[in-house]
Design a protein around this motif. Structure first.
Motif, PDB file in Angstrom:
ATOM      1  N   MET A   4       1.018  -1.158  -0.046  1.00 34.86           N
ATOM      2  CA  MET A   4       0.101   0.031  -0.015  1.00 34.86           C
ATOM      3  C   MET A   4       0.918   1.295   0.011  1.00 34.86           C
ATOM      4  SD  MET A   4      -3.323   0.228   2.534  1.00 34.86           S
ATOM      5  CE  MET A   4      -2.278   0.226   3.804  1.00 34.86           C
ATOM      6  N   HIS A   5       0.493   2.083  -0.957  1.00 44.92           N
ATOM      7  CA  HIS A   5       1.566   3.389  -1.050  1.00 44.92           C
ATOM      8  C   HIS A   5       0.591   4.438  -1.008  1.00 44.92           C
ATOM      9  CE1 HIS A   5       4.818   0.418  -2.618  1.00 44.92           C
ATOM     10  NE2 HIS A   5       5.365   1.474  -1.624  1.00 44.92           N
ATOM     11  N   GLY A   6       1.277   5.628  -0.382  1.00 47.40           N
ATOM     12  CA  GLY A   6       0.495   6.835  -0.674  1.00 47.40           C
ATOM     13  C   GLY A   6      -1.039   7.095   0.023  1.00 47.40           C
ATOM     14  N   ARG A   7      -1.167   6.466   1.051  1.00 47.88           N
ATOM     15  CA  ARG A   7      -2.350   6.876   1.798  1.00 47.88           C
ATOM     16  C   ARG A   7      -2.115   7.455   3.067  1.00 47.88           C
ATOM     17  NH1 ARG A   7      -6.191   1.539   0.587  1.00 47.88           N
ATOM     18  NH2 ARG A   7      -5.186   1.084  -1.329  1.00 47.88           N
ATOM     19  N   PRO A   8      -2.822   8.573   3.095  1.00 45.40           N
ATOM     20  CA  PRO A   8      -2.600   9.401   4.444  1.00 45.40           C
ATOM     21  C   PRO A   8      -2.926   8.586   5.679  1.00 45.40           C
ATOM     22  CG  PRO A   8      -3.507  10.800   2.975  1.00 45.40           C
ATOM     23  CD  PRO A   8      -3.515   9.277   2.254  1.00 45.40           C
ATOM     24  N   ARG A   9      -2.198   8.871   6.839  1.00 49.78           N
ATOM     25  CA  ARG A   9      -2.482   8.099   7.880  1.00 49.78           C
ATOM     26  C   ARG A   9      -3.712   9.024   8.693  1.00 49.78           C
ATOM     27  NH1 ARG A   9       2.399   7.800  12.016  1.00 49.78           N
ATOM     28  NH2 ARG A   9       3.117   6.628  10.089  1.00 49.78           N
ATOM     29  N   LYS A  10      -4.970   8.414   9.005  1.00 47.60           N
ATOM     30  CA  LYS A  10      -5.835   9.200   9.605  1.00 47.60           C
ATOM     31  C   LYS A  10      -6.704   8.215  10.161  1.00 47.60           C
ATOM     32  CE  LYS A  10      -8.532   9.705   5.351  1.00 47.60           C
ATOM     33  NZ  LYS A  10      -9.291  10.823   4.751  1.00 47.60           N
ATOM     34  N   ALA A  11      -7.229   8.456  11.336  1.00 48.59           N
ATOM     35  CA  ALA A  11      -8.389   7.614  12.017  1.00 48.59           C
ATOM     36  C   ALA A  11      -9.438   7.701  11.071  1.00 48.59           C
ATOM     37  CB  ALA A  11      -8.651   8.122  13.490  1.00 48.59           C
ATOM     38  N   SER A  12     -10.296   6.540  10.991  1.00 50.79           N
ATOM     39  CA  SER A  12     -11.225   6.894  10.083  1.00 50.79           C
ATOM     40  C   SER A  12     -12.716   6.814  10.897  1.00 50.79           C
ATOM     41  CB  SER A  12     -11.356   5.415   9.110  1.00 50.79           C
ATOM     42  OG  SER A  12     -11.364   4.121   9.836  1.00 50.79           O
ATOM     43  N   ASN A  13     -13.564   7.715  10.253  1.00 51.69           N
ATOM     44  CA  ASN A  13     -14.720   7.770  11.079  1.00 51.69           C
ATOM     45  C   ASN A  13     -15.714   6.667  10.787  1.00 51.69           C
ATOM     46  OD1 ASN A  13     -16.359   8.237   8.865  1.00 51.69           O
ATOM     47  ND2 ASN A  13     -15.289  10.389   8.866  1.00 51.69           N
ATOM     48  N   PRO A  14     -16.895   6.542  11.565  1.00 52.98           N
ATOM     49  CA  PRO A  14     -17.752   5.316  11.377  1.00 52.98           C
ATOM     50  C   PRO A  14     -18.346   5.316   9.903  1.00 52.98           C
ATOM     51  CG  PRO A  14     -18.297   6.891  13.699  1.00 52.98           C
ATOM     52  CD  PRO A  14     -17.334   7.340  12.708  1.00 52.98           C
ATOM     53  N   GLU A  15     -18.668   6.412   9.444  1.00 57.04           N
ATOM     54  CA  GLU A  15     -19.187   6.209   7.798  1.00 57.04           C
ATOM     55  C   GLU A  15     -18.227   5.664   6.890  1.00 57.04           C
ATOM     56  OE1 GLU A  15     -21.275   9.325  10.278  1.00 57.04           O
ATOM     57  OE2 GLU A  15     -19.347  10.066   8.923  1.00 57.04           O
ATOM     58  N   GLU A  16     -17.011   6.231   7.305  1.00 52.89           N
ATOM     59  CA  GLU A  16     -16.080   5.721   6.162  1.00 52.89           C
ATOM     60  C   GLU A  16     -15.519   4.041   6.582  1.00 52.89           C
ATOM     61  OE1 GLU A  16     -12.767   8.177   7.233  1.00 52.89           O
ATOM     62  OE2 GLU A  16     -12.885   9.512   5.769  1.00 52.89           O
ATOM     63  N   GLU A  17     -15.793   3.732   7.954  1.00 55.64           N
ATOM     64  CA  GLU A  17     -15.514   2.456   8.155  1.00 55.64           C
ATOM     65  C   GLU A  17     -16.560   1.422   7.752  1.00 55.64           C
ATOM     66  OE1 GLU A  17     -13.341   2.792  12.301  1.00 55.64           O
ATOM     67  OE2 GLU A  17     -14.471   1.016  12.099  1.00 55.64           O
ATOM     68  N   ALA A  18     -17.811   2.127   7.771  1.00 53.47           N
ATOM     69  CA  ALA A  18     -19.252   1.295   7.507  1.00 53.47           C
ATOM     70  C   ALA A  18     -19.134   1.044   5.726  1.00 53.47           C
ATOM     71  CB  ALA A  18     -20.371   2.053   7.561  1.00 53.47           C
ATOM     72  N   ALA A  19     -18.601   1.966   5.029  1.00 47.97           N
ATOM     73  CA  ALA A  19     -18.348   1.993   3.683  1.00 47.97           C
ATOM     74  C   ALA A  19     -17.368   1.149   3.220  1.00 47.97           C
ATOM     75  CB  ALA A  19     -18.110   3.377   2.876  1.00 47.97           C
ATOM     76  N   SER A  20     -16.297   1.103   3.773  1.00 47.04           N
ATOM     77  CA  SER A  20     -15.261   0.229   3.699  1.00 47.04           C
ATOM     78  C   SER A  20     -15.662  -1.401   3.626  1.00 47.04           C
ATOM     79  CB  SER A  20     -14.089   0.651   4.479  1.00 47.04           C
ATOM     80  OG  SER A  20     -12.853  -0.346   4.315  1.00 47.04           O
ATOM     81  N   ALA A  21     -16.323  -1.558   4.973  1.00 51.25           N
ATOM     82  CA  ALA A  21     -16.952  -2.819   5.229  1.00 51.25           C
ATOM     83  C   ALA A  21     -17.872  -3.550   4.361  1.00 51.25           C
ATOM     84  CB  ALA A  21     -17.379  -2.908   6.671  1.00 51.25           C
ATOM     85  N   ALA A  22     -18.738  -2.519   3.877  1.00 53.70           N
ATOM     86  CA  ALA A  22     -19.491  -2.926   2.758  1.00 53.70           C
ATOM     87  C   ALA A  22     -18.959  -3.359   1.548  1.00 53.70           C
ATOM     88  CB  ALA A  22     -20.631  -1.844   2.565  1.00 53.70           C
ATOM     89  N   LYS A  23     -17.864  -2.488   1.057  1.00 56.42           N
ATOM     90  CA  LYS A  23     -17.244  -2.659   0.020  1.00 56.42           C
ATOM     91  C   LYS A  23     -16.493  -4.038   0.089  1.00 56.42           C
ATOM     92  CE  LYS A  23     -13.449  -0.762  -3.101  1.00 56.42           C
ATOM     93  NZ  LYS A  23     -12.411   0.385  -3.355  1.00 56.42           N
ATOM     94  N   ALA A  24     -16.048  -4.322   1.271  1.00 54.28           N
ATOM     95  CA  ALA A  24     -15.281  -5.693   1.584  1.00 54.28           C
ATOM     96  C   ALA A  24     -16.261  -6.695   1.328  1.00 54.28           C
ATOM     97  CB  ALA A  24     -14.597  -5.650   2.771  1.00 54.28           C
ATOM     98  N   VAL A  25     -17.431  -6.586   1.775  1.00 49.83           N
ATOM     99  CA  VAL A  25     -18.286  -7.724   1.862  1.00 49.83           C
ATOM    100  C   VAL A  25     -18.679  -7.928   0.136  1.00 49.83           C
ATOM    101  CG1 VAL A  25     -20.769  -8.285   2.067  1.00 49.83           C
ATOM    102  CG2 VAL A  25     -19.398  -7.551   3.926  1.00 49.83           C
ATOM    103  N   LYS A  26     -18.871  -6.951  -0.446  1.00 51.98           N
ATOM    104  CA  LYS A  26     -19.267  -7.109  -2.068  1.00 51.98           C
ATOM    105  C   LYS A  26     -18.041  -7.869  -2.732  1.00 51.98           C
ATOM    106  CE  LYS A  26     -20.293  -4.526  -6.091  1.00 51.98           C
ATOM    107  NZ  LYS A  26     -20.153  -3.292  -6.708  1.00 51.98           N
ATOM    108  N   LEU A  27     -16.816  -7.385  -2.397  1.00 53.13           N
ATOM    109  CA  LEU A  27     -15.528  -7.922  -3.221  1.00 53.13           C
ATOM    110  C   LEU A  27     -15.455  -9.282  -2.673  1.00 53.13           C
ATOM    111  CD1 LEU A  27     -13.590  -6.695  -4.794  1.00 53.13           C
ATOM    112  CD2 LEU A  27     -12.049  -6.553  -2.795  1.00 53.13           C
ATOM    113  N   ARG A  28     -15.429  -9.620  -1.156  1.00 50.08           N
ATOM    114  CA  ARG A  28     -15.518 -11.001  -1.139  1.00 50.08           C
ATOM    115  C   ARG A  28     -16.472 -11.923  -1.766  1.00 50.08           C
ATOM    116  NH1 ARG A  28     -15.416  -9.802   4.435  1.00 50.08           N
ATOM    117  NH2 ARG A  28     -13.465  -8.697   4.772  1.00 50.08           N
ATOM    118  N   SER A  29     -17.684 -11.373  -1.988  1.00 53.73           N
ATOM    119  CA  SER A  29     -18.700 -12.271  -2.442  1.00 53.73           C
ATOM    120  C   SER A  29     -18.493 -12.620  -3.991  1.00 53.73           C
ATOM    121  CB  SER A  29     -19.979 -11.614  -2.279  1.00 53.73           C
ATOM    122  OG  SER A  29     -20.859 -11.776  -3.144  1.00 53.73           O
TER     123      SER A  29
END
Lengths: 677, 215
Positions: free
Chosen positions: A1-26
């Motif tokens: 992984m390159h070039g991603r700023p370090r920041k704490a993610s907020n709940p909306e970002e985490e939910a979106a990321s989780a949803a994307k992961a679910v879709k991708l896994r499926s």
């Protein structure tokens, strides 16, 4: 992984990321099922495309598509329209994936695979490349793909050279374009293609690269290209003989063992227990093919037919700058013998770049064989007592400073003019790092090309000053400039008999044997060895040497002092394995064993670099110690040392000393103490 | 266990010109040459491949700046350089490397400001190059041409002091790769407390010595 700023993610970002992961896994699990079951329906193929659109790095999905394409192609009976539509679809998928990530290895390779099935036009591909290279002119995937297309479609090197013209003129800060240019140009120059003669082309290229360097001296894009041009200017393709020992016109005095204990030895006395002396040839570049048929020896010294020539190099290499053979003599048969050497008597000596040694070169020396009178004594060699200043009048040094082979190159003129012109240009850039460094390199290049002794030596002060300035200007690279400074310094010392004679002494303890003393000079690098082939005793103590790289050519060396340097391990002394005459070695007060990282670990021949090695008794009886002191073991077992000094190193101690005594059973003196037998 | 592995498969991926394909689809890259040579050396069956041809192919990827690319003619890149130099080191062929030329190219990867190393000129420094560039410099004995203390500082600056781990550059997201590369880099810089690793294998020295010195 390159070039991603370090920041704490907020709940909306985490939910979106989780949803994307679910879709991708499926998607992934459905895809893998299709792949394992070899399902290549339209629906299945579309699924793989969906996966690749989200993640172009799903490598297996690209391979699945290749299998699907092959499956489809096998079903349709070579209808060109159907074939085209299948392959077109693949190209479309690749393009869309590249838009997601134009650095995807899988995507680019898939496109190459499609193209190698004989599909798409060169215009399409070059248009696509233009698009990507405008997005990122340093994208090496795009450049590699460009080379692939060029090769597939036989596009001319000249056309491709014009393309680099365009890229560079658009923006000189494009290392990738300069690199491509160097590849194309070196090929065209090698072919002597129309309009690509070095004497015309290289000066033009200098003009072109000036735009890159002078516009922004801190931009590295043109630096390496300029260095390559300098190499093209300096280096003559045909290998030349730089020096030899014995040298042309010299007289050497040969005797049996113990000759140095007799009456005053002459400058060029060489004693041998084995009744042979080395004949050393030093070329300006690595060559192969030196043998008794390509180098003939004409002499009355008996027993010298079919000599074996050895390259002084790493085990695996058949090429070297330095080649050695040994000529036999019988010391009970005192006489004067003329020896004539003819290098290149028949074709066969070839450089590693494939160029032949052309003109046969002849040189003659006289071997004066003396009677052996006394038995050899083994007194300890001292590096501090018993030295006299060498008497400059007693011997003409010129016969030892070997002459460079006459440069038979007719087109020498353009080379000198190019260097002179560059020196003038770079004189202006005096406050930049690259300006100073290039000027220093150019002045060194000019010294190498000059043959007039009177002119030589004059500009070395300027070169040394430039490197001193660079050490201050660019302190991050201090050691680089220090090494270059040492090289220039040694070139200066060996540039004339007068400067060299200031470092020559006579050692009374070995019957006035000549000793070269280069101690206390802050030397961090060894150089100019081709001018020092005659050296039998060398004092390099109190310097900053890290390795003995370069000393392997000193085939006559029998006494070497390396105390008070920066040697970190015995692996750094690997080159000494070639110096078969070495009897006295002092490596006391170095850093052996102090550092955990061994920087010469792979520069010596050992099991680590998968070299064959024969197990001996020491190895069988002490496998643990051999592994612990492996580099000392491999270096020392190849030498026949009589005197060794290792005190003042972290490795020193009883365990190491007793190990050394096992590996070197014939050692007489260790750390100044005579060993009892 | 290792003796039962199908080593012949790897040998089968060597092409006529000495290069190695990553799989049956034929993609060639010097990274694969390194992987094969590294693995077979550890398993002590380098004789399963044609080492001379493999070396010849790697040498054909040598560029005029002294570096190496993924295929012949490809631009020099620190990652590819590590793979090629490592493969040449393991097979005892470092004499093919122009150490001074490549050494200068590599030492110029160090960024004056941050002390970090980049992978190609005019690119940003990145912790992963602490392994690729640093290992390469060590294998050719030119590591003294960079300023080690500055590089140590760069790696330490890339730590996430709150949550742990090391990122590609300061204040970027951490990941396991860059954490590994950062620690390996510190080891090669002799940072106190870091176990010594071998620059060609990136394995601890006591492991490589044990494997390779046993007859």
């Amino acid at each position: 992984m390159h070039g991603r700023p370090r920041k704490a993610s907020n709940p909306e970002e985490e939910a979106a990321s989780a949803a994307k992961a679910v879709k991708l896994r499926s998607l992934q699990s459905q895809f893998m099922k299709n792949h394992h079951d070899k399902i290549y329906t339209e629906e299945a193929i579309e699924l793989s495309m969906k996966l690749l659109e989200i993640n172009p790095e799903a490598y297996t999905a690209w391979n699945y598509r290749k299998l699907a394409v092959e499956d489809s192609l096998s079903r349709i009976e070579s209808d060109p329209n159907l074939v085209n539509s299948i392959l077109d679809e693949e190209l479309r998928v690749v393009e869309s994936a590249l838009r997601q990530n134009f650095k995807s290895y899988g995507a680019w390779h898939h496109r190459k695979w499609v193209l190698s099935k004989g599909h798409s036009s060169i215009e399409n591909e070059l248009k696509l490349l233009d698009k990507f290279q405008r997005l990122d002119s340093r994208n090496f995937h795009a450049w590699n793909y460009r080379r692939f297309v060029v090769e597939l479609t036989n596009r001319s090197e000249q056309d491709e050279l014009h393309y680099t013209d365009d890229m560079i003129n658009n923006n000189f800060s494009n290392y990738s374009a300069w690199h491509n240019r160097s590849v194309l140009l070196s090929s065209l120059l090698a072919q002597n293609a129309d309009g690509f003669m070095p004497n015309e082309r290289i000066p033009d290229e200098y003009d072109l690269v000036h735009s890159a360097i002078f516009t922004d001296p801190d931009d590295q894009s043109g630096w390496f290209y300029h260095l390559w041009l300098l190499d093209q200017t300096l280096n003559v393709e045909t290998p030349l003989l730089t020096s030899s020992w014995p040298s042309h016109g010299s007289t050497i005095n040969l005797s049996g063992a113990g000759c140095l204990n007799g009456s005053s030895s002459k400058f060029t006395t060489f004693c041998s227990e084995s009744g042979s002396f080395p004949l050393i040839l030093y070329f300006d570049q690595a060559v192969g093919g030196v043998s008794s048929s390509t180098v003939t020896i004409d002499s009355e010294l008996k027993g010298n037919e079919d000599l074996v020539w050895e390259p002084i190099s790493y085990k695996n290499s058949q090429v070297s700058c330095v080649w050695v053979t040994h000529l036999k003599y019988v010391s009970s048969d005192p006489c004067e013998y003329k020896v004539k050497i003819r290098v290149g008597n028949s074709p066969g000596i070839v450089s590693s770049r494939g160029h032949n040694f052309r003109a046969p070169y002849e040189f003659v020396f006289t071997a004066h064989v003396h009677d052996t009178v006394k038995d050899s004594q083994e007194g300890i060699v001292s590096w501090t007592d018993g030295f006299d200043i060498w008497d400059a009048k007693s011997m003409d040094l010129n016969s030892l400073i070997t002459l460079d082979q006459l440069q038979a190159e007719i087109d020498f003129k353009w080379r000198q003019e190019a260097i002179d012109s560059e020196v003038e240009c770079f004189g202006i850039l005096s406050d930049s790092k690259i300006g100073n460094l290039t000027l220093a390199r150019l002045l060194m290049a000019r010294e190498a090309m000059l043959s007039d002794d009177a002119v030589k030596g004059v500009r070395y002060e300027e070169i040394l000053q430039l490197y001193n300035d660079l050490m201050a200007l660019d302190s991050s690279h201090y050691q680089y400039y220090k090494d270059e400074h040492s090289v220039a310094f040694l070139h200066k010392v060996t540039s004339s008999s007068e400067s060299l004679s200031r470092h020559l002494f006579r050692y009374r303890g070995m019957n006035n044997l000549v000793c070269l003393r280069l101690n206390n000079l802050s030397l961090s690098r060894i150089a100019s060895v081709e001018k020092l082939l005659f050296v039998q005793m060398l004092d390099l103590s109190h310097n900053e040497l890290r390795s003995t790289e370069g000393l392997e050519a000193m085939q006559l060396l029998s006494c070497l002092n390396l105390s008070h340097n920066k040697i970190r391990s015995f692996s750094a002394l690997d080159s000494l394995r070639h110096v078969k005459q070495l009897k006295v070695l002092d490596v006391s007060d170095n850093h052996i064993g102090k550092h955990s990282v061994d920087t010469t670990r792979y520069l010596c021949s050992s099991p680590l670099s998968n070299s064959e090695w024969s197990q001996d008794d020491v190895g069988r009886q002490n496998p643990g110690l051999v592994t612990k002191y492996w580099d000392a073991y491999f270096v020392l077992r190849d030498l026949k040392l009589k005197q060794l000094d290792i005190a003042g190193n972290e490795i020193s101690g009883n365990e190491f000393s007793s190990f050394v005594l096992q590996v070197v059973p014939k050692l007489v003196w260790l750390d100044g103490q005579k060993l009892g037998n | 266990m290792f003796f039962y592995m199908q080593i012949l498969d790897i040998a089968g991926l060597q092409n006529e010109d000495g290069s190695f394909s990553g799989d049956i689809w034929g993609k060639v890259d010097t990274r694969f040459s390194y992987i094969v040579i590294c693995c077979l050396s550890i398993l002590k069956c380098l004789d399963k491949i044609n080492v001379k041809k493999a070396v010849d192919y790697i040498v054909s990827c040598k560029n005029l700046d002294g570096g190496f690319g993924c295929t012949p003619g490809a631009e020099s890149h620190a990652g590819q350089i590590f793979c090629c130099v490592g493969a040449l080191a393991i097979t005892g062929n470092l004499h093919h490397v122009d150490k001074d030329l490549l050494g200068w190219w590599l030492c110029e990867r160090q960024d004056y400001e941050s002390g970090g190393l980049n992978g190609r000129s005019e690119k940003l420094p990145d912790v992963c190059y602490s392994l690729w560039v640093l290992s390469s410099l060590i294998m050719i004995d030119r590591v003294h041409w960079i300023e080690k203390a500055k590089l140590v500082k760069f790696i330490l600056d890339c730590q996430d002091m709150d949550n742990g781990g090391i990122s590609d550059r300061p204040n970027y997201a951490v990941d396991i790769f860059h954490t590994y590369f950062g620690v390996a880099g510190l080891s090669l810089l002799e940072y106190p407390g870091a176990k010594t690793i071998d620059p060609a294998y990136a394995l601890p020295v006591h492991v490589t010595n044990r494997i390779l010195f046993t007859k």
